[in-house]
Design an enzyme around this catalytic site. Sequence first.
Site, short mmCIF file in Angstrom:
data_model
loop_
_atom_site.label_atom_id
_atom_site.label_comp_id
_atom_site.label_asym_id
_atom_site.label_seq_id
_atom_site.Cartn_x
_atom_site.Cartn_y
_atom_site.Cartn_z
N CYS A 1 40.48 42.58 43.29
CA CYS A 1 39.63 43.43 44.11
C CYS A 1 38.74 42.59 45.03
CB CYS A 1 38.78 44.34 43.21
SG CYS A 1 37.64 45.37 44.14
N CYS B 1 35.13 43.77 45.39
CA CYS B 1 34.29 43.46 44.23
C CYS B 1 33.92 41.98 44.19
CB CYS B 1 35.02 43.79 42.92
SG CYS B 1 35.94 45.32 42.94
N ASP B 2 34.86 41.11 44.47
CA ASP B 2 34.68 39.69 44.12
C ASP B 2 34.65 38.73 45.30
OD1 ASP B 2 34.66 40.45 41.46
OD2 ASP B 2 36.83 40.27 41.25
#
Length: 305
Positions: free
Chosen positions: A132, A135-136
């Site tokens: 993701c 997200c990261d």
Amino acid sequence: MHNVVIIGSGPAGLTAAIYTARANLAPLMIEGSQAGGQLTLTTDVENFPGFPQGIMGPQLIQDMRAQAERFGTTFQTADVTKVDLGRRPFTVTINEEETIQAQSLIISTGASANLLGLDSESRLLGHGVSTCATCDGFFFRGQPIVVIGGGDSAMEEATFLTKFASHVTIVHRRDKLRASKIMQDKAMKNDKISFHWNAMVEEVMGDDVVTGLRLRDVVTHDTATLDCKGVFVAIGHTPNTQLFRGQLDTDANGYIQTSHGTATNVPGVFAAGDVQDPHYRQAITAAGTGCMAAMDAERFLEAEG
Ligand code: NAP
């Protein structure tokens, strides 16, 4: 007989549990053997509102579960092996033996990011390997990143990651992309993105964190190493909808179709989270649709008396 049975225990299911429990519906949640879903596979979550310093994915799930329990959710850790949505009450079979009757169902079984299937990849998941970018990506500021895949997701993630990375290399197993022309063009025109064609990943290298990839050229069979700090695997997702095939309408990729909020084609069955969302796939959007499903189920039960 249960008012509401929730299948799946990620942020969508747990939010649905908090809301239905607070509505005095005494929900039963069936957690599944991978309780907590995809958040339990991540480390820092920095984009879930309310946590200015971020929170670890497993902790966020644990807190949501405690909140659902506090209001009276019952949990059962088991795999659902069959559902009969043909008539109400619905029948849910767990572990192939026990059956449960439910007046309404909330399905929040999520989707699983497809992985390459390498031991080194699963060992370093959350330690440089991610599925993701939203997200990261932030964790790899100023670092070289690799994105694996040749579809729209890979192009989108690579383009997004150029905001953070020193450079992004897209590694694809063929010499042609599957992605739409417009997404390809966008990635190709970005001077922070380069392509490594005809390459399969043989190993994600690194002991505690990712240091690079060992690649094999599928034409020449030569191996090469590619240094990087982050590896984003973008080779598609699979919605966890096998149980419902033939009973619930899905799109061509297997995602449950919903309308009027979270309603499925079967009255009394609602779907929330990634299982019905091929686009956003965020913890916060899953939680949002979990809340919607709880309210939809509550209204349905009220209308049914
Ligand atoms: P996808 O279109 O199925 O593409 C998956 C890519 O991963 C393909 O290039 C495939 O290679 C590669 N791949 C699959 N298994 C692999 C393996 N084991 N090792 C190495 N590579 C592997 O999946 P997606 O990109 O996630 O897209 C899914 C759907 O969402 C599509 O319909 C897409 O259009 C849509 N989507 C749209 C947008 C947008 O419009 N903004 C953004 C994201 C996704 P091959 O090409 O060789 O098969």
